[in-house]
Write a protein that holds these residues in place. Structure first.
Motif, PDB file in Angstrom:
ATOM      1  N   THR A 261       3.357   2.795  -3.636  1.00  0.00           N
ATOM      2  CA  THR A 261       2.536   1.814  -2.926  1.00  0.00           C
ATOM      3  C   THR A 261       1.864   0.861  -3.905  1.00  0.00           C
ATOM      4  O   THR A 261       1.761  -0.334  -3.633  1.00  0.00           O
ATOM      5  CB  THR A 261       1.473   2.491  -2.025  1.00  0.00           C
ATOM      6  OG1 THR A 261       0.646   3.338  -2.815  1.00  0.00           O
ATOM      7  CG2 THR A 261       2.109   3.263  -0.906  1.00  0.00           C
TER       8      THR A 261
ATOM      9  N   VAL B 195      -0.441  15.146   4.187  1.00  0.00           N
ATOM     10  CA  VAL B 195      -0.700  15.175   2.750  1.00  0.00           C
ATOM     11  C   VAL B 195      -0.906  16.602   2.244  1.00  0.00           C
ATOM     12  O   VAL B 195      -0.567  16.920   1.112  1.00  0.00           O
ATOM     13  CB  VAL B 195      -1.897  14.257   2.401  1.00  0.00           C
ATOM     14  CG1 VAL B 195      -3.204  14.879   2.789  1.00  0.00           C
ATOM     15  CG2 VAL B 195      -1.916  13.882   0.951  1.00  0.00           C
TER      16      VAL B 195
ATOM     17  N   PHE C 276      -1.259  11.134   8.458  1.00  0.00           N
ATOM     18  CA  PHE C 276      -1.099  11.276   7.008  1.00  0.00           C
ATOM     19  C   PHE C 276      -2.106  12.262   6.441  1.00  0.00           C
ATOM     20  O   PHE C 276      -1.794  13.015   5.532  1.00  0.00           O
ATOM     21  CB  PHE C 276      -1.219   9.912   6.323  1.00  0.00           C
ATOM     22  CG  PHE C 276      -0.960   9.970   4.850  1.00  0.00           C
ATOM     23  CD1 PHE C 276       0.286  10.314   4.370  1.00  0.00           C
ATOM     24  CD2 PHE C 276      -1.954   9.685   3.941  1.00  0.00           C
ATOM     25  CE1 PHE C 276       0.541  10.378   3.004  1.00  0.00           C
ATOM     26  CE2 PHE C 276      -1.708   9.740   2.580  1.00  0.00           C
ATOM     27  CZ  PHE C 276      -0.465  10.085   2.120  1.00  0.00           C
TER      28      PHE C 276
ATOM     29  N   TRP D  50       1.754   7.411  -4.066  1.00  0.00           N
ATOM     30  CA  TRP D  50       0.717   6.523  -4.583  1.00  0.00           C
ATOM     31  C   TRP D  50       1.312   5.488  -5.542  1.00  0.00           C
ATOM     32  O   TRP D  50       1.015   4.307  -5.455  1.00  0.00           O
ATOM     33  CB  TRP D  50      -0.369   7.337  -5.281  1.00  0.00           C
ATOM     34  CG  TRP D  50      -1.416   6.456  -5.882  1.00  0.00           C
ATOM     35  CD1 TRP D  50      -2.461   5.885  -5.247  1.00  0.00           C
ATOM     36  CD2 TRP D  50      -1.477   6.012  -7.244  1.00  0.00           C
ATOM     37  NE1 TRP D  50      -3.183   5.115  -6.133  1.00  0.00           N
ATOM     38  CE2 TRP D  50      -2.593   5.180  -7.352  1.00  0.00           C
ATOM     39  CE3 TRP D  50      -0.693   6.243  -8.370  1.00  0.00           C
ATOM     40  CZ2 TRP D  50      -2.955   4.575  -8.552  1.00  0.00           C
ATOM     41  CZ3 TRP D  50      -1.050   5.642  -9.568  1.00  0.00           C
ATOM     42  CH2 TRP D  50      -2.171   4.824  -9.646  1.00  0.00           C
TER      43      TRP D  50
ATOM     44  N   ILE E 281      -4.999  10.572  -0.725  1.00  0.00           N
ATOM     45  CA  ILE E 281      -4.267  11.217  -1.819  1.00  0.00           C
ATOM     46  C   ILE E 281      -5.226  11.643  -2.924  1.00  0.00           C
ATOM     47  O   ILE E 281      -5.174  12.777  -3.402  1.00  0.00           O
ATOM     48  CB  ILE E 281      -3.156  10.301  -2.367  1.00  0.00           C
ATOM     49  CG1 ILE E 281      -2.024  10.189  -1.335  1.00  0.00           C
ATOM     50  CG2 ILE E 281      -2.626  10.813  -3.709  1.00  0.00           C
ATOM     51  CD1 ILE E 281      -0.991   9.125  -1.667  1.00  0.00           C
TER      52      ILE E 281
ATOM     53  N   ASP F 120      -6.152   3.393   2.659  1.00  0.00           N
ATOM     54  CA  ASP F 120      -6.497   4.712   3.203  1.00  0.00           C
ATOM     55  C   ASP F 120      -5.612   5.799   2.614  1.00  0.00           C
ATOM     56  O   ASP F 120      -6.061   6.907   2.381  1.00  0.00           O
ATOM     57  CB  ASP F 120      -6.380   4.714   4.728  1.00  0.00           C
ATOM     58  CG  ASP F 120      -7.435   3.826   5.380  1.00  0.00           C
ATOM     59  OD1 ASP F 120      -8.485   3.590   4.754  1.00  0.00           O
ATOM     60  OD2 ASP F 120      -7.196   3.378   6.513  1.00  0.00           O
ATOM     61  N   TYR F 121      -4.330   5.495   2.388  1.00  0.00           N
ATOM     62  CA  TYR F 121      -3.424   6.476   1.787  1.00  0.00           C
ATOM     63  C   TYR F 121      -3.922   6.851   0.403  1.00  0.00           C
ATOM     64  O   TYR F 121      -3.958   8.014   0.043  1.00  0.00           O
ATOM     65  CB  TYR F 121      -2.000   5.937   1.678  1.00  0.00           C
ATOM     66  CG  TYR F 121      -1.293   5.708   2.992  1.00  0.00           C
ATOM     67  CD1 TYR F 121      -1.755   6.248   4.182  1.00  0.00           C
ATOM     68  CD2 TYR F 121      -0.149   4.937   3.042  1.00  0.00           C
ATOM     69  CE1 TYR F 121      -1.105   6.037   5.375  1.00  0.00           C
ATOM     70  CE2 TYR F 121       0.514   4.720   4.241  1.00  0.00           C
ATOM     71  CZ  TYR F 121       0.032   5.268   5.403  1.00  0.00           C
ATOM     72  OH  TYR F 121       0.679   5.059   6.576  1.00  0.00           O
ATOM     73  N   GLU F 122      -4.287   5.846  -0.362  1.00  0.00           N
ATOM     74  CA  GLU F 122      -4.758   6.110  -1.722  1.00  0.00           C
ATOM     75  C   GLU F 122      -6.000   7.001  -1.692  1.00  0.00           C
ATOM     76  O   GLU F 122      -6.089   7.975  -2.433  1.00  0.00           O
ATOM     77  CB  GLU F 122      -5.066   4.803  -2.439  1.00  0.00           C
ATOM     78  CG  GLU F 122      -5.526   4.995  -3.858  1.00  0.00           C
ATOM     79  CD  GLU F 122      -5.731   3.694  -4.607  1.00  0.00           C
ATOM     80  OE1 GLU F 122      -6.162   3.764  -5.759  1.00  0.00           O
ATOM     81  OE2 GLU F 122      -5.458   2.613  -4.047  1.00  0.00           O
TER      82      GLU F 122
ATOM     83  N   ALA G 246      -2.027   0.035   1.571  1.00  0.00           N
ATOM     84  CA  ALA G 246      -2.409   1.349   2.079  1.00  0.00           C
ATOM     85  C   ALA G 246      -3.652   1.902   1.395  1.00  0.00           C
ATOM     86  O   ALA G 246      -3.596   2.941   0.759  1.00  0.00           O
ATOM     87  CB  ALA G 246      -1.233   2.295   1.907  1.00  0.00           C
TER      88      ALA G 246
END
Length: 76
Positions: A32, A17, A13, A29, A57, A52-54, A50
């Protein structure tokens, strides 16, 4: 609208991204956050799908914003 899995498992990711548009990042974002909210309400507990995604991002959007702010300075 983004799919349930907005990226393949083959590419991390953190790398993926960088190829997404700002609105796509915000959509991932937002989705999720919405799913987390629904799960928290359903199970009456804190759920973090998530984090880590946030973080990734937000860092990418911050980097892009800094680049846009600095771009006019580079032309001087």
């Amino acid at each position: 609208m983004a799919s349930c899995v907005p990226f393949s498992d083959e590419e991390p990711f953190v790398k993926r991204v960088k190829s997404l548009a700002d609105d796509e990042l915000l959509e991932i974002w937002e989705e999720t956050q919405h799913i987390e909210s629904l799960l928290c309400a359903e199970f009456q507990t804190e759920v973090s799908l998530a984090p880590d995604y946030e973080k990734v991002i937000v860092e990418e959007l911050r980097l892009r914003s800094c680049r846009r702010l600095r771009a006019p300075l580079a032309g001087e």
